[in-house]
Design a protein around this motif. Sequence first.
Motif, mmCIF file in Angstrom:
data_model
loop_
_atom_site.group_PDB
_atom_site.id
_atom_site.type_symbol
_atom_site.label_atom_id
_atom_site.label_comp_id
_atom_site.label_asym_id
_atom_site.label_seq_id
_atom_site.Cartn_x
_atom_site.Cartn_y
_atom_site.Cartn_z
ATOM 1 N N PHE A 80 -10.621 -1.338 4.456
ATOM 2 C CA PHE A 80 -10.379 0.001 4.193
ATOM 3 C C PHE A 80 -9.113 0.669 3.492
ATOM 4 O O PHE A 80 -8.991 1.475 2.551
ATOM 5 N N ALA A 81 -8.742 0.789 4.620
ATOM 6 C CA ALA A 81 -7.229 1.491 4.739
ATOM 7 C C ALA A 81 -6.149 0.436 3.760
ATOM 8 O O ALA A 81 -5.613 0.748 3.233
ATOM 9 N N ARG A 82 -6.404 -0.639 3.503
ATOM 10 C CA ARG A 82 -5.706 -1.167 2.771
ATOM 11 C C ARG A 82 -5.583 -1.143 1.322
ATOM 12 O O ARG A 82 -5.031 -1.166 0.615
ATOM 13 N N SER A 83 -7.252 -1.064 1.308
ATOM 14 C CA SER A 83 -7.553 -1.200 -0.400
ATOM 15 C C SER A 83 -6.943 0.328 -1.107
ATOM 16 O O SER A 83 -6.662 0.853 -1.486
ATOM 17 N N LEU A 84 -7.153 1.455 -0.078
ATOM 18 C CA LEU A 84 -6.781 2.743 -0.090
ATOM 19 C C LEU A 84 -5.256 3.379 0.033
ATOM 20 O O LEU A 84 -5.088 3.855 -1.392
ATOM 21 N N SER A 85 -4.883 2.172 0.351
ATOM 22 C CA SER A 85 -3.128 1.977 0.518
ATOM 23 C C SER A 85 -2.513 1.437 -1.203
ATOM 24 O O SER A 85 -2.199 2.200 -1.852
ATOM 25 N N CYS A 94 -6.673 -2.503 8.476
ATOM 26 C CA CYS A 94 -6.077 -1.678 10.074
ATOM 27 C C CYS A 94 -6.601 -2.143 11.354
ATOM 28 O O CYS A 94 -5.616 -1.597 12.070
ATOM 29 N N GLY A 95 -7.456 -2.897 11.296
ATOM 30 C CA GLY A 95 -8.382 -3.225 12.991
ATOM 31 C C GLY A 95 -9.419 -1.785 12.892
ATOM 32 O O GLY A 95 -10.177 -2.376 14.137
ATOM 33 N N HIS A 96 -9.649 -1.366 12.479
ATOM 34 C CA HIS A 96 -10.449 0.403 12.982
ATOM 35 C C HIS A 96 -11.282 0.908 12.102
ATOM 36 O O HIS A 96 -11.710 2.207 12.174
ATOM 37 N N CYS A 97 -11.677 0.035 10.527
ATOM 38 C CA CYS A 97 -12.559 0.587 9.603
ATOM 39 C C CYS A 97 -13.503 -0.584 9.613
ATOM 40 O O CYS A 97 -13.750 -1.494 10.619
ATOM 41 N N PHE A 156 -15.062 -2.499 7.963
ATOM 42 C CA PHE A 156 -15.039 -3.951 7.001
ATOM 43 C C PHE A 156 -14.227 -5.111 8.444
ATOM 44 O O PHE A 156 -14.222 -6.195 8.829
ATOM 45 N N CYS A 157 -13.059 -3.980 9.222
ATOM 46 C CA CYS A 157 -12.362 -4.839 10.213
ATOM 47 C C CYS A 157 -12.861 -5.164 11.336
ATOM 48 O O CYS A 157 -13.023 -5.395 11.943
ATOM 49 N N TYR A 158 -13.633 -3.934 12.141
ATOM 50 C CA TYR A 158 -15.054 -4.083 12.445
ATOM 51 C C TYR A 158 -15.936 -5.259 12.298
ATOM 52 O O TYR A 158 -16.427 -6.331 13.557
ATOM 53 N N THR A 159 -16.414 -4.990 11.947
ATOM 54 C CA THR A 159 -17.605 -6.292 11.518
ATOM 55 C C THR A 159 -17.248 -7.432 10.912
ATOM 56 O O THR A 159 -17.963 -8.739 10.651
ATOM 57 N N GLY A 160 -15.833 -7.181 9.901
ATOM 58 C CA GLY A 160 -15.326 -8.306 9.685
ATOM 59 C C GLY A 160 -16.625 -9.229 8.150
ATOM 60 O O GLY A 160 -16.134 -9.949 7.186
ATOM 61 N N ARG A 161 -17.462 -7.569 7.497
ATOM 62 C CA ARG A 161 -18.251 -8.635 6.464
ATOM 63 C C ARG A 161 -18.615 -7.071 6.114
ATOM 64 O O ARG A 161 -18.172 -5.625 6.420
#
Length: 735
Positions: A621-626, A640-643, A645-650
Motif C-alpha cells: 500500500f505504502a509503495r503504491s501511495l508514494s 513497507c513491511g507493515h500494511c 499486503f505486506c502482512y499477508t502477502g496477498r
Amino acid sequence: MDDFDFDDVFDDVDEAKLEQLERPTKRQKSAHSTENAQEVNQSHQALAERLLNEKFGYATFRYEQAGAIQRVLAGQNTLVVFPTGAGKSLCYQIPAIAFPELDKADGTREPDVAGVTLVVSPLIALMKDQVDALRKRGISANSIDSTKSWDELQNIYASLRRSQLRILYCAPERLNNEGFIETIKYVPGGIRLLAVDEAHCVSEWGHSFRPDYLKVARFVEEIKAERVICLTATATPRVAKDICKIFKIEESCVFKTSSYRPNLKLHAQAIDFTNETQPWMDMMFGVGASGSKTEDDKRFEALFKFLRDHPGPTLVYVALQHQAEIHAEVLTRHGFNAAAFHAGMKTEEKTRIQGGFMASQINIVCATIAFGMGIDKPDIRNVVHWDLSSTVEEYSQQIGRAGRDGKTSHCMFYLTPSSFYLREVFARGDLPSREALKRLMLDILSHATGKLVNEVFKLSHYSQGRDFDIRPSPLSIVYAVLELHFGLFRAVTPEYSSYKFEATKAYYSKSDQSREARAVFTSAVKKLKFHDIDVNATARTMGLNRLDIVKKLNQFNERGMIKLQTKGIEHRYLILKKLPETDEELEAVVDKLYTDMVGQERDAIRRGREVMDLITGSRCFARSLSEHFGMSLPNGKTNCGHCTFCYTGRPVRAPSRRLTNTTRATIQGVLNSTGVRDDPRFLARVAYGIKSPRVTALKLDKHSAFRSLANHDFDHLVREFTAACAASGTVTGGG
C-alpha cells in the motif's frame, strides 16, 4: 547554501527609498554579489532558526522547511509539497513574524507599515485551529469568516490599519467580496506574503479543483502581493507543474517531501453483509428491512473490535452526513465516547465537537470530509475509512492526520459490495444533460445581449443552478471553462445587489465631507431600523465610481459609524471578445463544454477506481501511495513491511456488487411516478438516487422512485430512459 541576488532583500522598498540607500556600483556589485547573497542568506537562516526556537519551541527545522523559508524571505514565489502533518504552516508563519525584524535591520520600513501575511485557506475549522495556536505563542493572528461578529470584524480592521496583525486568514470565497478586496488594497505596508493553502485546488488536474481558487492568482496581481507561497499535501507531478505555471514559480523553488510515514500501519478489510436479502442501499442509508438502525452490518462488528484493539483518539470517515450521526449514535450505545461532525451542523455545535476532540474530551469523531482539515492533534491513533475515498489524494490526506507524534497509529479501510456506489453518486451528479447546458448557454447570452467587448454583464448563479438543474460546483466549472478555454469573458469582482446599514450615533455627525460620504448621506433612505442605499443609482446620479462608494461604506463600517449588511451576490463578467451569435457557434461551444464535463465525470470515476486499485492491488500500500505522488519509499525499499499486503502477502479481494437487470416495467414505474419526459439523465439520477436542484425542487428525493434502481448500472439506465423519452416524442437524445 543557495545563492540569491542581493537586490532580492529590497523587493519591498519603493523607488524613492531605494535612491536614498547607499548602493554599490555595477562593478562593486558584480564583485561582491555572491558574497553579499551568502551573507543575506546566512542572516535570514539565523533569524528563522531563532524564531523557530523562541516562538515555536523547536530546535531545528524538519524536511525541506528551511529551504522553503529561505526562498520566501528572499522574495521568491515558492511551492511546498509536504505530507499532512509535516509542518507546511511554518513555511509562512516564520516569514510572517520575520518581516518586521528584517525591516528594522535594513531600515527600509517603519513599524506602522509592516504589512500583513494573508493566508487563503478553505475551511473555518482550519483557520480557528491555526489562529488559536498562534495566539498561544504570542503571535498576532486572526481570521475573517462567517462566524465573526460585527464588533470582532471592527477590531480586525483596526488591527490591519495599525499594522498590528501579522497573519490574517480568509477563505477563497472572500475574494468575491468587493469590500474586502478594497480594504486589503490599502493595508499599510501591503501584503508581504500571500499563502495559498490546499493549492492543488487551483489546478484543473487537481483532485478537488475549485474555480474560486482561480481568482487567487488574479488577486495576487490586483493587490500587488510581494511574494506567494503555495502549500499542499496532495500534488501529483502534473498538478505541481500546473501550480508553478499559474503562480510563476521556478523549479528551484519547489520543495517536496515524501508522503511515506513509517509509523502508520495501513490496513484493509473486505466485508460482506450479514443479511443477503436486505438491500445494501438500505444498509448504507441507515434503515434496515425492519426499520431498525443497521447494527447488523458486519462492519460495525469489525469496527467495535478494531476500536477495542486499538484505543485512543480516532477519526471515522463516512460519505454522508446522516451516516456520521448514525455511527456516532451506534458507537455511543455500545460504550464508546463518540460524536458526529458534518457540514450540515450548526457552527456552534461543530466548534464544540472540534474543541472537545482537541481537548481529548471526545475520543471518537464520526465525520464527513468536512472534519480534519488543518486539525493539528498529534496523538490521533486511528483513522477509519467506512466508505471508499473519492481520490488517492483524499485518502493520503486523511490518514496523514494520524500519528503526528511519531508513535504507531493504525489506518483501517473497509470494503463492501456498496463501496463504489457512493462514489458514482457523487461523480454522476455533477454532469448535466447536454440540453441543460444548451439552455444555460442561451441564458448567459441573453444576459449579455446588447453588451460590447470590454463591457460587463451580470447574472445569478443561484437562479441558473435552479433553472437548469446544475449543482453549484459544476456550474462554477462551466464558467471557468468558458473563461479559460474559450476566452469569452473574465470573472470580475461580484457585486452585492443590496446594501443597507444600521446607523450609529457617529454616522449622524456627518463629519466626513468627502464626495463619496456626501453621496451616502444624501442617497441613503431610512426605513424603520435600517438605511437602504442603491449603490449603482447613487454612482450614476452623483457622477462617482461605484467602487469608491462601496469603499466609503466599508470605511464607515470599519470606523463603527454604521453596521453594514449586504446580500444578493450578482456575478459579473467582463466580455473579452465577440460572443457566439449563430446556431453553429453556439452548438460548438455546447459540444466542447459537454465533452469536457463528460471527461470530468469519467475522471472522477477513474479517481475512485484508483483508490480501489490501491487497496486491492498486488503490491505494498505504502509503495503504491508514494508512487502516485511521483516518489518512492526511502532507502530503495520496495515494501513497507507493515500494511495488509505486506502482512499477508496477498491482495485484498473486494466483495462484488450484485447488479440487477433492468426491465421495461422498472423503467415505466419511474416514468409513471415522476411524470418527467424531457431529460433522460434526470430520470436516471432519480432512479439511481442522485440529488440535484431539480430533484429537490420537485421533492422527488422523498418519493418512492428515488433510489429505486440503485442496484442497476447507471449508464444502462441513461440509455433506457433516453429510449423511453424518445418514444414519447419529448426529446431526441439523452446525455
